[in-house]
Structure formats: structure tokens, C-alpha cells
Design a protein around this motif. Structure first.
Motif, PDB file in Angstrom:
ATOM      1  N   MET A  74       0.838  -1.184   0.000  1.00 43.54           N
ATOM      2  CA  MET A  74       0.000   0.000   0.000  1.00 43.54           C
ATOM      3  C   MET A  74       0.880   1.244   0.000  1.00 43.54           C
ATOM      4  SD  MET A  74      -3.277  -0.499   2.231  1.00 43.54           S
ATOM      5  CE  MET A  74      -4.560  -1.011   1.151  1.00 43.54           C
ATOM      6  N   GLY A  75       0.388   2.241  -0.703  1.00 48.63           N
ATOM      7  CA  GLY A  75       1.128   3.486  -0.788  1.00 48.63           C
ATOM      8  C   GLY A  75       0.766   4.450   0.330  1.00 48.63           C
ATOM      9  N   GLU A  76       1.508   5.496   0.400  1.00 48.96           N
ATOM     10  CA  GLU A  76       1.279   6.555   1.390  1.00 48.96           C
ATOM     11  C   GLU A  76       0.148   7.465   0.903  1.00 48.96           C
ATOM     12  OE1 GLU A  76       1.742   8.123   4.901  1.00 48.96           O
ATOM     13  OE2 GLU A  76       3.294   6.730   4.247  1.00 48.96           O
ATOM     14  N   VAL A  77      -0.630   8.003   1.848  1.00 52.06           N
ATOM     15  CA  VAL A  77      -1.712   8.931   1.515  1.00 52.06           C
ATOM     16  C   VAL A  77      -1.318  10.323   1.992  1.00 52.06           C
ATOM     17  CG1 VAL A  77      -4.133   9.526   1.885  1.00 52.06           C
ATOM     18  CG2 VAL A  77      -3.458   7.126   1.692  1.00 52.06           C
ATOM     19  N   TRP A  78      -1.442  11.289   1.087  1.00 55.06           N
ATOM     20  CA  TRP A  78      -1.125  12.681   1.375  1.00 55.06           C
ATOM     21  C   TRP A  78      -2.368  13.520   1.126  1.00 55.06           C
ATOM     22  CZ3 TRP A  78       3.706  13.814   3.178  1.00 55.06           C
ATOM     23  CH2 TRP A  78       4.663  12.808   3.050  1.00 55.06           C
ATOM     24  N   ILE A  79      -2.447  14.663   1.809  1.00 51.41           N
ATOM     25  CA  ILE A  79      -3.565  15.594   1.640  1.00 51.41           C
ATOM     26  C   ILE A  79      -2.979  16.941   1.239  1.00 51.41           C
ATOM     27  CG2 ILE A  79      -5.591  16.656   2.689  1.00 51.41           C
ATOM     28  CD1 ILE A  79      -5.386  14.450   4.875  1.00 51.41           C
ATOM     29  N   ARG A  80      -3.518  17.521   0.159  1.00 54.94           N
ATOM     30  CA  ARG A  80      -3.049  18.832  -0.298  1.00 54.94           C
ATOM     31  C   ARG A  80      -3.786  19.924   0.469  1.00 54.94           C
ATOM     32  NH1 ARG A  80      -0.203  19.963  -4.660  1.00 54.94           N
ATOM     33  NH2 ARG A  80      -0.875  18.077  -5.745  1.00 54.94           N
ATOM     34  N   THR A  81      -3.025  20.891   0.980  1.00 52.94           N
ATOM     35  CA  THR A  81      -3.612  22.005   1.723  1.00 52.94           C
ATOM     36  C   THR A  81      -3.935  23.159   0.778  1.00 52.94           C
ATOM     37  OG1 THR A  81      -1.522  23.096   2.213  1.00 52.94           O
ATOM     38  CG2 THR A  81      -2.251  21.371   3.764  1.00 52.94           C
ATOM     39  N   VAL A  82      -4.577  24.177   1.332  1.00 49.79           N
ATOM     40  CA  VAL A  82      -4.978  25.329   0.536  1.00 49.79           C
ATOM     41  C   VAL A  82      -3.760  26.076  -0.025  1.00 49.79           C
ATOM     42  CG1 VAL A  82      -5.160  27.035   2.390  1.00 49.79           C
ATOM     43  CG2 VAL A  82      -6.678  27.184   0.443  1.00 49.79           C
ATOM     44  N   ASN A  83      -2.615  25.980   0.630  1.00 44.67           N
ATOM     45  CA  ASN A  83      -1.409  26.654   0.129  1.00 44.67           C
ATOM     46  C   ASN A  83      -0.497  25.699  -0.637  1.00 44.67           C
ATOM     47  OD1 ASN A  83      -0.358  25.197   2.210  1.00 44.67           O
ATOM     48  ND2 ASN A  83       0.532  26.913   3.310  1.00 44.67           N
ATOM     49  N   ALA A 105      -8.181   6.386  -1.054  1.00 48.45           N
ATOM     50  CA  ALA A 105      -6.746   6.533  -1.316  1.00 48.45           C
ATOM     51  C   ALA A 105      -5.941   5.489  -0.559  1.00 48.45           C
ATOM     52  CB  ALA A 105      -6.287   7.944  -0.937  1.00 48.45           C
ATOM     53  N   GLY A 106      -6.359   5.160   0.653  1.00 50.51           N
ATOM     54  CA  GLY A 106      -5.654   4.174   1.464  1.00 50.51           C
ATOM     55  C   GLY A 106      -5.727   2.768   0.895  1.00 50.51           C
ATOM     56  N   ARG A 107      -6.731   2.485   0.090  1.00 50.80           N
ATOM     57  CA  ARG A 107      -6.882   1.165  -0.533  1.00 50.80           C
ATOM     58  C   ARG A 107      -6.073   1.039  -1.828  1.00 50.80           C
ATOM     59  NH1 ARG A 107     -12.438   1.963   0.817  1.00 50.80           N
ATOM     60  NH2 ARG A 107     -12.819   2.444  -1.360  1.00 50.80           N
ATOM     61  N   MET A 108      -5.504   2.138  -2.313  1.00 52.10           N
ATOM     62  CA  MET A 108      -4.734   2.093  -3.551  1.00 52.10           C
ATOM     63  C   MET A 108      -3.385   1.428  -3.304  1.00 52.10           C
ATOM     64  SD  MET A 108      -5.640   5.857  -5.104  1.00 52.10           S
ATOM     65  CE  MET A 108      -4.745   5.606  -6.638  1.00 52.10           C
ATOM     66  N   GLU A 109      -2.836   0.835  -4.323  1.00 58.54           N
ATOM     67  CA  GLU A 109      -1.539   0.161  -4.221  1.00 58.54           C
ATOM     68  C   GLU A 109      -0.370   1.134  -4.313  1.00 58.54           C
ATOM     69  OE1 GLU A 109      -1.059  -3.089  -3.580  1.00 58.54           O
ATOM     70  OE2 GLU A 109      -3.226  -3.242  -3.340  1.00 58.54           O
ATOM     71  N   VAL A 110      -0.648   2.360  -4.739  1.00 56.99           N
ATOM     72  CA  VAL A 110       0.403   3.363  -4.919  1.00 56.99           C
ATOM     73  C   VAL A 110       0.126   4.547  -4.005  1.00 56.99           C
ATOM     74  CG1 VAL A 110       0.827   2.711  -7.311  1.00 56.99           C
ATOM     75  CG2 VAL A 110      -0.845   4.483  -6.804  1.00 56.99           C
ATOM     76  N   SER A 111       1.130   5.387  -3.815  1.00 57.25           N
ATOM     77  CA  SER A 111       0.933   6.615  -3.036  1.00 57.25           C
ATOM     78  C   SER A 111      -0.042   7.523  -3.780  1.00 57.25           C
ATOM     79  CB  SER A 111       2.264   7.338  -2.838  1.00 57.25           C
ATOM     80  OG  SER A 111       3.108   6.574  -2.014  1.00 57.25           O
ATOM     81  N   ALA A 112      -0.858   8.244  -3.007  1.00 61.39           N
ATOM     82  CA  ALA A 112      -1.885   9.078  -3.612  1.00 61.39           C
ATOM     83  C   ALA A 112      -2.038  10.387  -2.833  1.00 61.39           C
ATOM     84  CB  ALA A 112      -3.217   8.337  -3.630  1.00 61.39           C
ATOM     85  N   GLN A 156     -10.900  14.798  -4.773  1.00 62.40           N
ATOM     86  CA  GLN A 156     -10.414  13.871  -5.787  1.00 62.40           C
ATOM     87  C   GLN A 156      -9.151  13.195  -5.280  1.00 62.40           C
ATOM     88  OE1 GLN A 156      -9.906  16.170  -9.327  1.00 62.40           O
ATOM     89  NE2 GLN A 156      -8.226  17.372  -8.518  1.00 62.40           N
ATOM     90  N   VAL A 157      -8.953  11.964  -5.723  1.00 59.77           N
ATOM     91  CA  VAL A 157      -7.789  11.174  -5.353  1.00 59.77           C
ATOM     92  C   VAL A 157      -6.929  11.039  -6.608  1.00 59.77           C
ATOM     93  CG1 VAL A 157      -6.976   8.946  -4.509  1.00 59.77           C
ATOM     94  CG2 VAL A 157      -9.105   9.916  -3.613  1.00 59.77           C
ATOM     95  N   ILE A 158      -5.674  11.442  -6.485  1.00 61.98           N
ATOM     96  CA  ILE A 158      -4.761  11.413  -7.624  1.00 61.98           C
ATOM     97  C   ILE A 158      -3.555  10.557  -7.250  1.00 61.98           C
ATOM     98  CG2 ILE A 158      -3.327  12.811  -9.157  1.00 61.98           C
ATOM     99  CD1 ILE A 158      -5.163  15.180  -8.399  1.00 61.98           C
TER     100      ILE A 158
END
Length: 121
Positions: free
Chosen positions: A1-10, A79-86, A98-100
């Protein structure tokens, strides 16, 4: 499983696994509009959405923000279920999360660099 990141407003990224709280607050200095949605990591707030345009009563605006909190949790789970970081980010034009895949982000950065290099020739 990949890492999950969250994009902030900045446009910074925070690690999804480190989030301890998701919170909504009145985002505007004016009581009659706006809200903010943020995540808390290590006791520090990171704003994900800062919308000073949403009108309605404070209760209505915070209820809308809670709806976005729930949608964020679903996006983080996806995103946590994806095999790659998202990366999970809010799309203000469509007003949804959206999950990228991280590889897609890297490709778009490289395409932008190639286009910029080509425009200088």
C-alpha cells in the motif's frame, strides 16, 4: 500500500496517517458567510478549504462543511486502498474531493517542465 497525502490550501502536502482531527470553523471574519475546513497534525492546523463566499446561516454553512468532512474521510479511505501513493485534494470547480495517484502528479509536473523548456526555445 502506498502513502496517503492531503493537499492544503497553500499547496503543501500533509501525511494522511498523521491527521488526528478534522475540523470545520467559520472561515470568514464576517458571521454571514464562509467556512474553513482543516486537519490537525501534531497540534497544528492545516487548512484544506477556505471559502469566504458561502452564504447562509452559520449552522447551514457548518453543516455543509461537515458534509465535506465526511466526503474527505471517504476519499482518504479510497486513497488508502490504492496500491500506490496518492494525494487527496479538493477540486473547487467541482466542489468535491479527488484522489490522484502520485505517479500522475509526477507526470504532470514533468509535462509542465517539458512545456516550459519547449517554450523557451
Amino acid at each position: 500500500m502506498g502513502e496517503v497525502w492531503i493537499r492544503t490550501v497553500n499547496n503543501s502536502l500533509v501525511r494522511g496517517s498523521m491527521v488526528t482531527e478534522i475540523a470545520s470553523t467559520r472561515g470568514s471574519l464576517h458571521e454571514d458567510q464562509g467556512y474553513a475546513l482543516k486537519v490537525i497534525l501534531d497540534g497544528r492546523a492545516h487548512v484544506l478549504i477556505d471559502d469566504g463566499e458561502l452564504r447562509g446561516s452559520l449552522t447551514e454553512r457548518l453543516e455543509y462543511a461537515r458534509h465535506l468532512e465526511d466526503a474527505l474521510l471517504l476519499a482518504l479511505d479510497e486513497a488508502g486502498r490504492m496500491e500506490v501513493s496518492a494525494v487527496v485534494e479538493h477540486d473547487p470547480e467541482r466542489d468535491r474531493w479527488q484522489v490522484i495517484a502520485g505517479a500522475e502528479l509526477g507526470g504532470s509536473v514533468q509535462a509542465g517542465l517539458n512545456a516550459a523548456a519547449g517554450s523557451r526555445v
